[in-house]
Structures are given as C-alpha cells and as structure tokens.
Design an enzyme around this catalytic site. Structure first.
Site, PDB file in Angstrom:
ATOM      1  N   SER A  35     -45.004   2.986 -29.410  1.00 42.95           N
ATOM      2  CA  SER A  35     -45.465   1.595 -29.381  1.00 42.95           C
ATOM      3  C   SER A  35     -44.992   0.819 -30.602  1.00 42.95           C
ATOM      4  O   SER A  35     -45.078  -0.395 -30.636  1.00 42.95           O
ATOM      5  CB  SER A  35     -46.998   1.557 -29.315  1.00 42.95           C
ATOM      6  OG  SER A  35     -47.453   2.119 -28.113  1.00 42.95           O
TER       7      SER A  35
ATOM      8  N   ARG B  19     -67.164   3.569   9.046  1.00 45.26           N
ATOM      9  CA  ARG B  19     -67.968   4.795   8.960  1.00 45.26           C
ATOM     10  C   ARG B  19     -69.447   4.476   9.099  1.00 45.26           C
ATOM     11  O   ARG B  19     -69.985   3.615   8.400  1.00 45.26           O
ATOM     12  CB  ARG B  19     -67.723   5.476   7.609  1.00 45.26           C
ATOM     13  CG  ARG B  19     -68.514   6.764   7.404  1.00 45.26           C
ATOM     14  CD  ARG B  19     -67.908   7.890   8.205  1.00 45.26           C
ATOM     15  NE  ARG B  19     -68.445   9.175   7.795  1.00 45.26           N
ATOM     16  CZ  ARG B  19     -69.426   9.816   8.423  1.00 45.26           C
ATOM     17  NH1 ARG B  19     -70.003   9.262   9.484  1.00 45.26           N
ATOM     18  NH2 ARG B  19     -69.838  10.997   7.989  1.00 45.26           N
TER      19      ARG B  19
ATOM     20  N   GLN C 141     -73.398   1.227  -1.654  1.00 45.91           N
ATOM     21  CA  GLN C 141     -71.980   1.061  -1.328  1.00 45.91           C
ATOM     22  C   GLN C 141     -71.523  -0.363  -1.648  1.00 45.91           C
ATOM     23  O   GLN C 141     -70.408  -0.569  -2.150  1.00 45.91           O
ATOM     24  CB  GLN C 141     -71.726   1.390   0.148  1.00 45.91           C
ATOM     25  CG  GLN C 141     -70.266   1.581   0.514  1.00 45.91           C
ATOM     26  CD  GLN C 141     -69.729   2.953   0.137  1.00 45.91           C
ATOM     27  OE1 GLN C 141     -70.323   3.660  -0.662  1.00 45.91           O
ATOM     28  NE2 GLN C 141     -68.613   3.337   0.718  1.00 45.91           N
TER      29      GLN C 141
ATOM     30  N   GLY D 298     -65.447  12.744   1.543  1.00 43.84           N
ATOM     31  CA  GLY D 298     -64.444  13.802   1.679  1.00 43.84           C
ATOM     32  C   GLY D 298     -63.124  13.295   2.208  1.00 43.84           C
ATOM     33  O   GLY D 298     -62.058  13.756   1.784  1.00 43.84           O
TER      34      GLY D 298
ATOM     35  N   GLU E 178     -44.989  -0.098 -21.302  1.00 40.60           N
ATOM     36  CA  GLU E 178     -44.925  -1.514 -21.688  1.00 40.60           C
ATOM     37  C   GLU E 178     -46.036  -1.873 -22.681  1.00 40.60           C
ATOM     38  O   GLU E 178     -46.483  -3.014 -22.735  1.00 40.60           O
ATOM     39  CB  GLU E 178     -44.994  -2.418 -20.461  1.00 40.60           C
ATOM     40  CG  GLU E 178     -43.739  -2.399 -19.611  1.00 40.60           C
ATOM     41  CD  GLU E 178     -42.494  -2.820 -20.385  1.00 40.60           C
ATOM     42  OE1 GLU E 178     -42.537  -3.853 -21.090  1.00 40.60           O
ATOM     43  OE2 GLU E 178     -41.485  -2.126 -20.298  1.00 40.60           O
TER      44      GLU E 178
ATOM     45  N   ASP F 293     -49.236   0.488 -24.954  1.00 37.18           N
ATOM     46  CA  ASP F 293     -50.520   1.147 -24.752  1.00 37.18           C
ATOM     47  C   ASP F 293     -51.629   0.095 -24.702  1.00 37.18           C
ATOM     48  O   ASP F 293     -51.656  -0.848 -25.497  1.00 37.18           O
ATOM     49  CB  ASP F 293     -50.772   2.122 -25.907  1.00 37.18           C
ATOM     50  CG  ASP F 293     -52.154   2.728 -25.848  1.00 37.18           C
ATOM     51  OD1 ASP F 293     -52.320   3.718 -25.129  1.00 37.18           O
ATOM     52  OD2 ASP F 293     -53.060   2.185 -26.518  1.00 37.18           O
TER      53      ASP F 293
END
Length: 667
Positions: free
Chosen positions: A167, A340, A359, A427, A450, A452
């Site tokens: 860097s 789901r 969720q 899963g 490009e 850190d």
C-alpha cells in the site's frame, strides 16, 4: 432554553410544547392516524400515518428505468451474448489453469465476437465503461477483474498492467536509472522485499507491464545521482511472438487463490532490464536526450500525487462493481426467501420465511443499503467522468477522497452481506450451485486491492481533518465536505431538548431530520478526533497520536461516508419523477437512514441528541419499515433486472425453482 438552531424558548413555551405533545400522544392511542409531531415540522413523506396499512403499488418498469439509466442496453447485450454461448459460461467445478484459459476466451469473445470494445469508453464515457464492467462481472467476477486490469486500472494505458509495492507506493524501491550513453532506462529490483506481487495477468497472458519505479538521473555533483521520485514506465515482459519471458525479467506464478482463479496473478522481479527512454510515461515529468529533467509540477510530492490521481479509476470501478455483487446476492437471497415456506399458524398454510421478522431484519436493511450504495456509486462515477474531462484540481482531490471512502465502505459491507445472505438461505445457500460461496470468495479481495480498506479510511479521515483545520484558518472546502460549512457551527451546539423528544413518524421520516442526525454525528466525531490528536501529539508525537486514536479516526471516516451516501440517496428520491417509483425509493431511503441511526443509537443517546422515548420510536419504526419493504421486496429486486441466466442460482429462479434445483442435483 436555547435550541440547536439558535432559536430561544422560554420555560412557558417549553411547557406548552410538552403539554401539546402529551395530548397528541393520548390522542394517538384513540386514533393512530393522528401525527404525533408539532405541525410546524417540515416534512417530505410518501405516505401519511393514516395510510400505514396500505400496500405500496410500484411501477416496476419506471423504477427499473430510473435505476439502470441510459446504459441498460449495452448491459443487456453482454447478458445476451454470454447466454447464447454456453461454451463461455463458467462451470461450478473448474481447475485453475482451465479457468484462466476460459477467462481469456471470454474476454476475446466479448471484444471480437460481441463487438463490445471497453477501451472505447474508458476516456470517452467512463459511466458506460463501468456499466459494462458490472455486467461482465455478473457473468464471472474473474472476467470483470481481468477486463479491468487490461483496460482500466490506469484508465489511460490499455494493454498494460499496473502494479505497486504493497500500500506504500511512495516508499517503493524499484529503480529506473537513466543511462545517457545508450539513451535507455535500466529497471532494477534491488532485493527480495521489492518484488512485485499479485500482478494481474502477469503469470500467463501479460506481455507488457506499467512499472512504477524511482527515476534516478546522473548528476555532476558529489552525490553522482538524483532521485526524482516515482514515475511510470512501459516494460515489455514477454516476447510478442514466442511469448517467452524476456532477459532480465523473472516471473513466478502466485498459484491457486481463495477466489478469482480466472485471473493469472504473478510476481515480477527485474534484473537490469533495459528499455528505451521513450518508454517513460511523461505526462507529469520528462527526461531529455542529454538527461535533463523537466516537469510542470514543481515537487516530488505533487508529481506523485498527480500520478496516483490517474489510478483512482480502479477504486471507482471496484466500488461500482461491489454494488453489482451486492445486487446479485440480495436478489438470490430475497427471491429464495419469498419462495421458501416454513411453519405458520396452527392448521394454516405455511408462510414465506420472509414473513418472519428475523428474516426481514437480516435482508430488508441490506436491500435498502443496496439501493443507497447504487446511487452513491452512480454519483461517484459522474464526478469521476467530470474530473477526467476537466482535470480540475479541486475535483481531483474530491474524487480521490470520495473514491477511497466509498470503495472501502461498500466493499466491506458487501463482504459481510454475502455471509448473511448465505446464512439466510439455510442449507441450500451452502450449495456451490447457488453461488454464495464463489461470490464471497471472488469478492473478498475487493477489500484489499486498489488500497487496503483500513488504509483508505485513514486517507479519508486525514483529508477531513485537513479540511477542518483549513476551515478555521479561513480556507475553502472541497465539494464532498461542503456541508461542514454549516455543521461545525450548527451541529456542535447543544442538542435541542425539545426536538430530541419528538417521536412522530412524520418527523422521523423527514429527510432533514435524518441528514441532520448523520451530519451531527460526523461533526462531533471530527471535533473530538481533532482535540484528541492535538492532546496526544504533545507526548506521543504525530505517529504515536494517530495510532492512539486510530479506531476513533476510522469511525469518523465511516460516519462521513455514510453522510454522503444518505445525501445522495435523498437527492435520488427527490429527482425521481414517477410517483410510485419515488414512493418506493422514499420508503427504502427511510429504512436505510433510520436503521443506521438505530445501529449507532448509543452515540446519539450519549450526547442527548435522542431521548429514550425517541430512541424507542426509531426502533419500532425501523421494524415497521422493514415489514413495509418486505411487501414490495419482489418489485425492488426485480428492478435490478437480473434475469435467471445472470443470477444462475437455482433457488432464485423466478419460475419452477424447486423443479430446476432438483434437476441440478440429479433427481
């Protein structure tokens, strides 16, 4: 009593306001449609409290057109080309060597068969170039990076490969000594510590490199040589016909990586490699036949800064591409979560897992952030394009800081979000065919190359502190920091105890309140960091003080970038002309802003910017907005217009997902 905006308020007036608020709160228990904020508050809103339960109807076509802009046609061309060429689609299981060759064939196909010439747009239309890069990266991230290395890291030097030493570019030790007798530069890697690592396209396909080295010129004084600082040189590394490594050039393959194995990274060392004097890239400094140096820039530091300014396109591209990755992962996770079904009320059909608050908490603020980062990086590309045309010094400095901040912030967020998306899909999210693993592995390095991310955030903070100092010395501020003209006076006053308690929905969804809150936090952080640095410098010195305050410094940089992101999101909402699309964007913008405030609510509570009742109201409204965004989540991800052959995840297919998934696994 003094308000934050400088308006005085008597005790009687304060009591009257408090009584009014109590009456409004009591009224709200009887009629929730009544707003709970004082009527004088300025608001911009999409829905009144009376319409809270009404589902938003979104014009998906209008929203998509507004999101994707004028370059959607060339992205569609990329998608259609690779969809028509199964032989150029990257399989789930592929060896490193095969992936590298496939990636090269993909690039040839894009340019020679599809007729898409990225280099045309690098200088002429950077926004179009980055749109191509986003589309190509969705096909295979290795291809996107390979194309970027080929055409755009320097944004002026097609067909060459740019690289640095870690860097600390200014501290690199590779030298380019001028030999006036032969009119050549001699490129040398002085020791193992100066070897160039992780050079894209170097291990197999590259024939040239753009090498950054210290320019050494002979002198007639006692020193014998003069170090003119870092310059860029074109260095051939392989024979154009035989493809063999040229004399003096040593190339080693960096081998199999965590991701991006379609890109052939290598390590380079130079042992007295001679190149013509004309191979110096002389925009910022030149050497004549007799060895005299000329430059329009007076100092090594200014020349170095100008040279690095030409590399900023790489950071712009990574920030923009990272948002593309976030769009894909969010689309897969949300489409699956809508599909789901799991559990539900007794003797009732099972419900979508996106109906569960947990969720929604994982995915809806992420979707809001995806939209926020989209508009922020679009703004960055616009500023970058303007910079390339005007070469305005102030704009160059602004784009440099903004690209460093957005690249760091967005790529870090995307990296974390990829794991969240994988976990949200259970899963099935762990199956390689559903892409979260490859997306996560390929994107992970975005946080490092490009620049850190931790180093880049320090650059942002350092520039912010410099602007802070110059403001109090009568200087001007660059565009990105312009809000500090007002903030250092307005935001550093004591918080208004009245507004600190306002908890009405209209007030909390007022963009003025949201942006004020973000900027207040940044201004407080800026002032406190400056004072701490001044204090510790006296005993620890500049380096020691900076290290002592480093976490504080990084928080300041992130806070500032969040302020810029929100400001650009608010602008995007207000500039959207189609009513339903604007309403959807306002909903998502409110969720982004309030979720960020809630995540750092401790900071606001510590300085009494937000009272306990207001903090609770922010939390409740954030959860409610997540629910509202869930109701239009399908419309919001559909607006990205990522067809099934682009997402390529069976669990995210828009029709017969389970049938296709079972077919993939062999049933």
């Amino acid at each position: 009593m003094e308000s934050r905006r400088g308006n005085s308020m008597t005790e009687e007036e304060y009591s009257e306001v408090a009584a009014t608020r109590r009456i409004q709160r009591l009224t709200s228990h009887i009629s929730p449609a009544v707003a709970t904020q004082p009527a004088t508050t300025s608001v911009v809103q999409t829905e009144t409290c009376a319409a809270r339960t009404k589902k938003l109807e979104v014009n998906g076509q209008a929203l998509s057109l507004y999101m994707r802009g004028k370059h959607m046609d060339i992205q569609e061309k990329v998608y259609e080309f690779f969809n028509s060429r199964p032989d150029l689609q990257t399989p789930i299981e592929i060896s490193k060597d095969d992936h590298r060759e496939l990636c090269m064939r993909q690039l040839y196909g894009l340019v020679r068969e599809a007729g898409i010439r990225p280099f045309r747009y690098v200088a002429e239309d950077p926004a179009k170039y980055f749109a191509i890069m986003e589309a190509v990266g969705s096909v295979d991230m290795s291809l996107g990076i390979k194309m970027g290395v080929q055409y755009s890291i320097d944004m002026n030097l097609a067909d060459f490969w740019v690289y640095h030493r870690r860097s600390n570019v200014q501290g690199l030790q590779t030298t380019a000594a001028f030999d006036p007798i032969k009119d050549e530069f001699v490129i040398d890697t002085p020791h193992d510590g100066a070897i160039k690592w992780w050079i894209g396209n170097a291990a197999v396909h590259g024939k040239f490199a753009t090498v950054f080295a210290r320019l050494i010129l002979p002198t007639h004084d006692s020193k014998g040589v003069s170090d003119m600082g870092v310059h860029a040189f074109i260095v051939p590394i392989r024979d154009m016909k035989t493809h063999q490594t040229l004399p003096g050039v040593e190339i080693q393959d960096c081998g199999h990586k965590v991701g991006l194995n379609g890109v052939d990274n290598g390590a380079l060392r130079f042992r007295s490699v001679r190149i013509p004097r004309d191979n110096l890239l002389n925009r910022f400094g030149d050497v004549s036949r007799d060895g005299k140096y000329t430059s329009s820039l007076p100092t090594i530091n200014k020349r170095f800064g100008a040279t690095l300014g030409e590399l900023v396109g790489g950071r712009v591209g990574l920030a923009y591409a990272s948002v593309g990755v976030l769009k894909i992962s969010a689309t897969i996770a949300i489409r699956y979560s809508l599909l789901r079904q799991q559990f539900g009320p007794p003797k009732q059909p099972e419900v979508s897992i996106l109906d569960y608050q947990s969720q929604q908490h994982k995915l809806m603020p992420m979707l809001a952030s995806t939209y926020a980062y989209h508009f922020a990086t679009v703004y960055l590309v616009e500023k970058y394009s303007e910079m390339k045309k005007t070469h305005d010094e102030q704009l160059v400095a602004d784009v440099h800081a903004l690209s460093a901040g957005l690249k760091s912030y967005v790529t870090s967020y995307t990296a974390k979000s990829l794991s969240v998306c994988r976990e949200a899909c259970g899963g099935h999210g762990y199956a390689a065919v559903n892409r979260f693993g490859s997306l996560r592995n390929d994107h992970d390095i975005f946080q490092t190359f490009e620049g850190d991310n931790t180093v880049l955030l320090q650059q942002v903070a350092a520039d912010l502190l410099k602007q802070y100092k110059e403001k109090f010395q009568g200087g001007t501020l660059t565009v990105t920091w312009s809000y500090l003209r007002e903030s250092m006076n307005t935001y550093l006053a004591q918080p208004n105890p009245v507004t600190a308690r306002w908890e009405g929905e209209d007030h909390l969804r007022d963009p003025n309140f949201q942006l004020d809150a973000f900027r207040y936090r940044t201004s407080r952080l800026l002032q406190s960091v400056a004072l701490r640095l001044k204090k510790h410098t006296k005993t620890l010195g500049t380096f020691g003080a900076w290290n002592r305050c480093l976490n504080h410094v990084l928080t300041l940089a992130e806070s500032h970038i969040e302020s810029v992101i929100l400001a650009k999101f608010i602008d995007a909402v207000q500039n959207c002309s189609e009513p339903s699309a604007r309403a959807a964007l306002k909903l998502v913008c409110d969720l982004y802003a309030l979720d960020r405030i809630w995540k750092d609510i401790g900071t606001y509570r510590n300085v009494d910017y937000v009272a306990p009742n207001k903090a609770k109201a922010i939390h409740k409204l954030t959860e409610y907005l997540s629910f509202q965004v869930r109701n239009v989540a399908k419309d919001l991800v559909d607006a990205f217009e990522l067809p099934d052959h682009v997402t390529r995840a069976p669990i995210a297919m828009q029709s017969d997902a389970y049938a296709q998934y079972t077919q993939v696994v062999g049933f």
